[in-house]
Motif scaffolding. Structure first.
Motif, short mmCIF file in Angstrom:
data_model
loop_
_atom_site.label_atom_id
_atom_site.label_comp_id
_atom_site.label_asym_id
_atom_site.label_seq_id
_atom_site.Cartn_x
_atom_site.Cartn_y
_atom_site.Cartn_z
N VAL A 294 0.88 -1.17 0.00
CA VAL A 294 0.00 0.00 0.00
C VAL A 294 0.92 1.22 0.00
N PRO A 295 0.62 2.27 -0.77
CA PRO A 295 1.49 3.47 -0.77
C PRO A 295 1.75 3.94 0.67
N PRO A 296 2.99 4.29 1.01
CA PRO A 296 3.36 4.61 2.40
C PRO A 296 2.48 5.66 3.06
N ALA A 297 2.14 6.73 2.35
CA ALA A 297 1.32 7.79 2.96
C ALA A 297 -0.06 7.26 3.31
N LEU A 298 -0.60 6.40 2.45
CA LEU A 298 -1.91 5.80 2.68
C LEU A 298 -1.85 4.83 3.86
N ALA A 299 -0.75 4.06 3.93
CA ALA A 299 -0.57 3.11 5.04
C ALA A 299 -0.53 3.87 6.38
N SER A 300 0.20 4.97 6.41
CA SER A 300 0.28 5.77 7.65
C SER A 300 -1.08 6.32 8.04
N GLN A 301 -1.84 6.76 7.04
CA GLN A 301 -3.18 7.30 7.29
C GLN A 301 -4.10 6.21 7.86
N ALA A 302 -4.00 4.99 7.31
CA ALA A 302 -4.83 3.88 7.78
C ALA A 302 -4.50 3.51 9.22
N VAL A 303 -3.21 3.45 9.53
CA VAL A 303 -2.80 3.12 10.90
C VAL A 303 -3.28 4.18 11.88
N GLU A 304 -3.10 5.44 11.51
CA GLU A 304 -3.53 6.56 12.36
C GLU A 304 -5.05 6.51 12.60
N ALA B 209 -7.02 3.84 12.40
CA ALA B 209 -7.36 2.66 13.21
C ALA B 209 -7.09 2.91 14.69
N ILE B 210 -5.97 3.57 14.98
CA ILE B 210 -5.63 3.88 16.38
C ILE B 210 -6.63 4.88 16.95
N SER B 211 -7.03 5.87 16.14
CA SER B 211 -8.03 6.85 16.59
C SER B 211 -9.35 6.16 16.93
N ILE B 212 -9.76 5.21 16.09
CA ILE B 212 -11.02 4.48 16.33
C ILE B 212 -10.91 3.65 17.61
N ALA B 213 -9.77 2.99 17.82
CA ALA B 213 -9.57 2.19 19.04
C ALA B 213 -9.56 3.07 20.28
N ASN B 214 -8.85 4.20 20.20
CA ASN B 214 -8.79 5.12 21.35
C ASN B 214 -10.16 5.68 21.68
N GLY B 215 -10.94 6.00 20.62
CA GLY B 215 -12.28 6.56 20.84
C GLY B 215 -13.22 5.60 21.56
N LEU B 216 -12.97 4.31 21.41
CA LEU B 216 -13.78 3.29 22.09
C LEU B 216 -13.20 2.92 23.46
N GLY C 139 -7.85 -4.82 23.76
CA GLY C 139 -7.88 -6.06 23.00
C GLY C 139 -7.36 -5.84 21.60
N VAL C 140 -7.70 -6.79 20.72
CA VAL C 140 -7.28 -6.73 19.31
C VAL C 140 -8.48 -6.29 18.49
N LEU C 141 -8.27 -5.27 17.65
CA LEU C 141 -9.34 -4.69 16.84
C LEU C 141 -8.89 -4.66 15.38
#
Length: 390
Positions: free
Chosen positions: A231-241, A243-250, A254-256
């Motif tokens: 996956v293009p690096p900028a897109l990969a960083s955006q996806a990780v960021e 996903a972490i935002s969604i996990a933190n918001g909840l 565990g594993v999400l």
């Protein structure tokens, strides 16, 4: 009802799981490898996880006696199946530590709540409308068509979804789905799909697996490819960021898994979350130094989370029951010997008693030094097994 916080649970403790499917089985294997005892609650006497666990409680997920027995055996409990009733998790949380929490699972169980959570976290998702009444159906803007109508609850692997082109088709589809609460999502021009698996500890620490590039067929994951640059690096960083935002918001523990669409114009939109390990993370068993299932054990037991390292390029092939029926209506064992002659082939079968069309029977992980080698070998394996090339 009070909830029990997670404390450090050293090996020798007992970890429980609601659900006896393959994800529970692989979790139990990982926990047992680290020295933990395991307990499974699942009504099926033949469940894959129940068959290999130290304790198997054979009751329904919402059975008060079964839940009490699980709580008395376990030092902490998790789930392997998103449709375990959130109320069962809430009841358990009054008796022992539970991760993920009932509230987080409840959000993942309801597409309308899930979409609202994405919006609240500032993560882009598909334009959509919630349809619970005839009035809401009539008010759907035409800009959302063509679209996909999805039941708000209990839909997975492409079930509970209807593609609609017009307002008339939308109305008919809502009737077809039983007039249950639904979410209509605008159909978007997809380039490809990807996912991120995040592990979040009770202290808020997060680690993640590399971004996974996924191919679905008939609504079921068929192939996952993971390597540097998939996956293009900028897109990969955006996806990780995201996903972490969604996990933190909840306030997730565990594993999400967070699944994304990458659009043809390069934009990333979130599709859905799964509050558990995920099919697209299975490659981590052989291509990473810490698998998604070990991360699940670590989050439950309050152990330190270390950032997993991808040490090999990987391709994961989903093995559906259809592969047992390539020669006709009588089930025949696929050619495992030929597959296992291939370099870097790792076979994982789930111990299910009978093959059926569409049933997930196992997966094959192919690891190699380069993405090209992993892909070439995976295509050889696919040809041997009767899986369409990709």
């Amino acid at each position: 009802m009070s909830t029990h916080p997670i404390h450090l649970l050293p090996p020798g403790a007992t970890l429980g799981v609601l659900g006896g499917g393959q994800l529970g089985r692989m979790f139990a294997h990982a926990a047992q490898a680290m020295g933990y005892f395991t307990a499974v609650l699942d009504a099926d006497a033949d469940s894959p996880a129940g068959r290999i666990s130290h304790h198997h409680i054979r009751t329904a997920y919402d059975d008060p006696d079964g839940l009490a027995q699980l709580a008395s055996l376990c030092d902490a409990v998790t789930t392997e199946f998103e449709n375990v009733p959130a109320v069962a998790l809430a009841a358990l949380a009054g008796q022992c530590p539970v991760a993920p929490a009932a509230r987080a699972v409840a959000v993942a169980q309801d597409r309308a709540q899930e979409k609202a959570h994405f919006v609240a976290c500032g993560v882009p998702c598909a334009p959509h409308a919630v349809i619970e009444t005839a009035e809401q159906l009539a008010a759907v803007p035409t800009s959302l068509l063509p679209g996909i109508l999805k039941t708000a609850r209990l839909g997975y692997d492409g079930k509970g979804q209807v593609r609609v082109q017009t307002a008339a088709e939308l109305a008919a589809a809502w009737v077809q789905l039983g007039r249950v609460p639904c979410v209509l999502e605008q159909m978007l021009p997809l380039a490809f799909e990807c996912s991120v698996i995040v592990a979040r500890g009770h202290d808020g620490a997060t680690v993640h697996l590399p971004v996974q590039r996924n191919l679905h067929r008939d609504g079921i994951l068929a192939v996952t490819e993971v390597h540097e640059g998939n996956v293009p690096p900028a897109l990969a960083s955006q996806a990780v960021e995201a996903a972490i935002s969604i996990a933190n918001g909840l306030l997730y523990v565990g594993v999400l898994c967070v699944e994304f669409f990458v659009l043809q114009d390069g934009r990333l939109v979130v599709n859905e979350i799964a509050p558990r390990p995920h099919n697209s993370g299975h490659y981590s068993q052989n291509a990473c130094d810490v698998s998604q299932f070990e991360l699940q054990v670590r989050t439950m037991a309050g152990l330190p989370l270390v950032q997993p390292r991808l040490h090999s390029a990987a391709v994961m092939l989903n093995l559906l029951g259809d592969l047992w029926f390539t020669q006709g209506d009588t089930a025949q064992t696929p050619p495992w010997e030929a597959v296992l002659q291939l370099p870097g082939a790792h076979l994982h079968l789930y111990g299910k008693s009978a093959a059926k069309h569409g049933r997930k029977m196992g997966h094959l992980n192919i690891t190699a030094a380069t993405p090209e080698a992993a892909r070439a070998t995976a295509l050889q394996a696919a040809a041997l097994l009767g899986i369409a090339p990709f």
